[in-house]
Design a protein around this motif. Structure first.
Motif, PDB file in Angstrom:
ATOM      1  N   LYS A  63       5.018  -2.837   5.522  1.00 49.93           N
ATOM      2  CA  LYS A  63       5.176  -2.326   3.938  1.00 49.93           C
ATOM      3  C   LYS A  63       6.817  -1.707   4.202  1.00 49.93           C
ATOM      4  N   SER A  64       7.552  -1.713   3.254  1.00 49.52           N
ATOM      5  CA  SER A  64       8.599  -0.969   2.936  1.00 49.52           C
ATOM      6  C   SER A  64       9.120  -0.822   1.682  1.00 49.52           C
ATOM      7  N   SER A  97      -0.982  -2.448   9.064  1.00 48.09           N
ATOM      8  CA  SER A  97      -0.055  -1.422   9.698  1.00 48.09           C
ATOM      9  C   SER A  97       0.302  -2.132  10.843  1.00 48.09           C
ATOM     10  N   PHE A 103       0.679  -1.163   0.003  1.00 45.67           N
ATOM     11  CA  PHE A 103      -0.086  -0.068   0.039  1.00 45.67           C
ATOM     12  C   PHE A 103       0.932   1.195  -0.004  1.00 45.67           C
ATOM     13  N   ASN A 122      12.515  -6.542   8.460  1.00 49.47           N
ATOM     14  CA  ASN A 122      11.060  -7.083   8.969  1.00 49.47           C
ATOM     15  C   ASN A 122      11.114  -8.384   8.847  1.00 49.47           C
ATOM     16  N   LYS A 161      12.194   0.140   1.246  1.00 47.44           N
ATOM     17  CA  LYS A 161      13.702   0.101   1.472  1.00 47.44           C
ATOM     18  C   LYS A 161      14.253  -1.347   1.527  1.00 47.44           C
ATOM     19  N   ASP A 181       1.026  -8.818  -0.188  1.00 48.05           N
ATOM     20  CA  ASP A 181      -0.438  -8.467  -0.160  1.00 48.05           C
ATOM     21  C   ASP A 181      -0.354  -7.091  -0.808  1.00 48.05           C
ATOM     22  N   ARG A 210      15.187  -2.333   4.992  1.00 46.32           N
ATOM     23  CA  ARG A 210      14.012  -2.370   6.124  1.00 46.32           C
ATOM     24  C   ARG A 210      13.178  -3.802   5.837  1.00 46.32           C
ATOM     25  N   TYR A 253       2.781   7.883   9.476  1.00 49.67           N
ATOM     26  CA  TYR A 253       2.886   8.410   7.973  1.00 49.67           C
ATOM     27  C   TYR A 253       1.824   9.177   7.544  1.00 49.67           C
ATOM     28  N   SER A 291     -11.843  -8.011   4.670  1.00 47.26           N
ATOM     29  CA  SER A 291     -10.860  -7.003   5.502  1.00 47.26           C
ATOM     30  C   SER A 291     -11.720  -5.700   5.875  1.00 47.26           C
ATOM     31  N   ASN A 292     -11.226  -5.359   7.162  1.00 46.59           N
ATOM     32  CA  ASN A 292     -11.934  -4.179   7.863  1.00 46.59           C
ATOM     33  C   ASN A 292     -13.462  -4.375   8.192  1.00 46.59           C
ATOM     34  N   GLN A 320      -8.369  -9.177   7.165  1.00 42.83           N
ATOM     35  CA  GLN A 320      -7.169  -8.346   7.493  1.00 42.83           C
ATOM     36  C   GLN A 320      -7.634  -6.815   7.886  1.00 42.83           C
TER      37      GLN A 320
HETATM   38  P1  NDP Z   1       3.177  -0.461   8.269  1.00 37.99           P
HETATM   39  O1  NDP Z   1       3.098  -0.913   9.807  1.00 37.99           O
HETATM   40  O2  NDP Z   1       3.637  -1.779   7.559  1.00 37.99           O
HETATM   41  O3  NDP Z   1       4.361   0.646   8.221  1.00 37.99           O
HETATM   42  C1  NDP Z   1       4.801   1.110   6.941  1.00 37.99           C
HETATM   43  C2  NDP Z   1       5.551   2.351   7.148  1.00 37.99           C
HETATM   44  O4  NDP Z   1       6.744   1.944   8.191  1.00 37.99           O
HETATM   45  C3  NDP Z   1       6.154   3.089   5.967  1.00 37.99           C
HETATM   46  O5  NDP Z   1       6.229   4.311   6.329  1.00 37.99           O
HETATM   47  C4  NDP Z   1       7.714   2.378   6.061  1.00 37.99           C
HETATM   48  O6  NDP Z   1       8.485   3.252   5.377  1.00 37.99           O
HETATM   49  C5  NDP Z   1       7.938   2.316   7.561  1.00 37.99           C
HETATM   50  N1  NDP Z   1       8.820   1.168   7.826  1.00 37.99           N
HETATM   51  C6  NDP Z   1       8.844  -0.191   7.330  1.00 37.99           C
HETATM   52  N2  NDP Z   1       9.592  -0.908   8.050  1.00 37.99           N
HETATM   53  C7  NDP Z   1      10.274  -0.258   8.830  1.00 37.99           C
HETATM   54  C8  NDP Z   1      11.570  -0.412   9.423  1.00 37.99           C
HETATM   55  N3  NDP Z   1      11.934  -1.728   9.845  1.00 37.99           N
HETATM   56  N4  NDP Z   1      11.749   0.631  10.541  1.00 37.99           N
HETATM   57  C9  NDP Z   1      11.166   1.886  10.380  1.00 37.99           C
HETATM   58  N5  NDP Z   1      10.133   2.109   9.546  1.00 37.99           N
HETATM   59  C10 NDP Z   1       9.803   1.212   9.055  1.00 37.99           C
HETATM   60  O7  NDP Z   1       1.833   0.395   7.757  1.00 37.99           O
HETATM   61  P2  NDP Z   1       1.173   0.074   6.382  1.00 37.99           P
HETATM   62  O8  NDP Z   1      -0.143   1.029   6.688  1.00 37.99           O
HETATM   63  O9  NDP Z   1       1.765   0.250   5.036  1.00 37.99           O
HETATM   64  O10 NDP Z   1       0.469  -1.303   6.333  1.00 37.99           O
HETATM   65  C11 NDP Z   1       1.167  -2.356   5.881  1.00 37.99           C
HETATM   66  C12 NDP Z   1       0.321  -3.029   4.695  1.00 37.99           C
HETATM   67  O11 NDP Z   1      -0.848  -3.437   5.415  1.00 37.99           O
HETATM   68  C13 NDP Z   1       0.108  -2.390   3.573  1.00 37.99           C
HETATM   69  O12 NDP Z   1       1.208  -2.116   2.660  1.00 37.99           O
HETATM   70  C14 NDP Z   1      -1.279  -2.886   3.041  1.00 37.99           C
HETATM   71  O13 NDP Z   1      -0.570  -4.316   2.372  1.00 37.99           O
HETATM   72  C15 NDP Z   1      -1.736  -3.441   3.990  1.00 37.99           C
HETATM   73  N6  NDP Z   1      -2.915  -2.315   4.504  1.00 37.99           N
HETATM   74  C16 NDP Z   1      -4.171  -2.612   4.333  1.00 37.99           C
HETATM   75  C17 NDP Z   1      -5.052  -1.906   4.595  1.00 37.99           C
HETATM   76  C18 NDP Z   1      -6.485  -2.343   4.585  1.00 37.99           C
HETATM   77  O14 NDP Z   1      -7.616  -1.294   4.505  1.00 37.99           O
HETATM   78  N7  NDP Z   1      -6.759  -3.688   4.241  1.00 37.99           N
HETATM   79  C19 NDP Z   1      -4.884  -0.333   4.912  1.00 37.99           C
HETATM   80  C20 NDP Z   1      -3.488  -0.250   5.282  1.00 37.99           C
HETATM   81  C21 NDP Z   1      -2.460  -1.059   4.776  1.00 37.99           C
HETATM   82  P3  NDP Z   1       9.320   2.873   4.050  1.00 37.99           P
HETATM   83  O15 NDP Z   1       8.713   2.140   2.970  1.00 37.99           O
HETATM   84  O16 NDP Z   1      10.160   4.307   3.638  1.00 37.99           O
HETATM   85  O17 NDP Z   1      10.512   1.959   4.810  1.00 37.99           O
END
Ligand code: NDP
Length: 296
Positions: free
Chosen positions: A242-243, A191, A24, A252, A245, A47, A248, A199, A142-143, A164
């Motif tokens: 999600k990342s 998340s 995402f 993870n 990078k 995902d 990271r 974020y 989901s949700n 989810q």
């Molecule tokens: P996450 O909890 O996965 O956090 C992602 C954030 O953390 C990004 O800003 C990322 O930045 C940063 N990050 C990732 N790894 C690290 C680390 N080891 N140390 C420090 N910072 C880190 O949140 P998300 O909301 O992205 O959720 C993950 C996934 O869940 C989504 O990608 C999606 O697949 C799903 N999702 C589903 C939803 C739904 O409605 N069903 C809603 C929201 C998410 P960077 O990329 O710069 O590393």
């Protein structure tokens, strides 16, 4: 000895890697490298969602990896604009074509549409058809809150394999988790490291800077993100951090060599604020969140 928490068995016997890469907000032009980095680091689960606009790039990375298709668990979501029976069947066709796959491992409804729950039920019925036809290996939601799950289970013939939902130390939704667990519905945490707490603007602190999580991380020689992910796994949840990078992404998934203690788990449990980061699931409407999902 550290428990082996790498794989979860869904309610229909399908095995799913517990940890997956979320994409995402990963821009399409960064998605391929992110998924490639994940596959290199050992992830075998991605995902995505029709609404993320990056299914094509996820599929490209999966295909180019050379890893056999049946070793990578591909999960995607039907957006609310494609609810209804025929619409959701077509939603599958669009996603499968963009992903370049014949079969999707886990297909879920992205949100309940409480203002039009009949179309939500019809979309779920389409998922049941796709499951019966072998087009998907497992289906879920989901949700979905307890009310939504209750209404769904009254009509469904297949119990969703997964729900989810937003779960991180600051928002744990234990009631929804427990309701699902009693019915064989696995909670998958979105998340999972609390991304939504840092974020987006809002009155949230950052889970990454939480002193309790930081203390546990220091005690185990791990990072706060790793501690949060291990907390999910030890409590039986799937998590999809999600990342974009590579370092990271690798960090993870490096969570299978340590164990949190019962006290650690309880201390993280105690951090729940009850404050949701994402949109209120009961308030999702087509008018506010609908948008067309392009053809493949
Ligand atoms: P996450 O909890 O996965 O956090 C992602 C954030 O953390 C990004 O800003 C990322 O930045 C940063 N990050 C990732 N790894 C690290 C680390 N080891 N140390 C420090 N910072 C880190 O949140 P998300 O909301 O992205 O959720 C993950 C996934 O869940 C989504 O990608 C999606 O697949 C799903 N999702 C589903 C939803 C739904 O409605 N069903 C809603 C929201 C998410 P960077 O990329 O710069 O590393």
């Amino acid at each position: 000895m550290t428990a082996n928490l790498t794989t979860l068995t869904l309610n229909n016997g399908v095995e799913m890697p517990a940890l997956g890469l979320g994409v995402f907000q990963t821009p399409p032009d960064e998605t391929r490298t992110a998924v490639e980095a994940a596959l290199d680091a050992g992830y075998r689960h991605v995902d995505t969602a029709a609404a993320y606009g990056n299914e094509r790039e996820v599929g490209e990375a999966v295909h180019r990896s050379g890893i056999p298709r049946n070793e990578i668990f591909v999960e995607t979501k039907i957006w609310i604009s494609d609810y209804g029976y025929d619409q959701a069947l077509h939603g599958f066709e669009k996603s499968a074509a963009k992903l370049g796959v014949e079969q999707i491992d886990l297909l879920i409804l992205h949100q309940a549409l409480p203002s039009d729950f009949d179309t939500t039920l019809e979309a779920y019925r389409a998922l049941e058809t796709l499951l019966a036809d072998g087009k998907v290996r497992a289906i879920g939601v989901s949700n979905f809150m307890v009310d939504h799950l209750t209404m769904l289970l009254e009509k469904a013939t297949v119990v969703p394999a997964v729900n989810q939902i937003e779960v991180h130390p600051y928002f744990q939704q234990r009631q929804v988790q427990a309701f699902g667990a009693e019915r064989g519905i696995l909670t998958q945490a979105w998340s999972p490291i609390g991304g939504i707490t840092f974020y987006r603007d809002g009155n949230h602190g950052s889970t990454l800077q939480d002193p309790v999580i930081g203390g546990i991380a220091a005690a185990h020689g791990k990072s706060p993100a790793q501690v949060m992910l291990r907390w999910h796994l030890q409590q039986g949840r799937s998590a999809i951090p999600k990342s974009t990078k590579a370092h990271r992404i690798a960090e993870n998934i490096d969570v299978f060599d340590f164990d949190l203690t019962a006290d650690d788990l309880a201390a993280i449990d105690a951090l729940d604020t009850g404050q949701r980061g994402g949109p209120e699931p009961t308030a999702i409407t087509l008018a506010s969140f609908g948008r067309p999902i392009p053809e493949a």
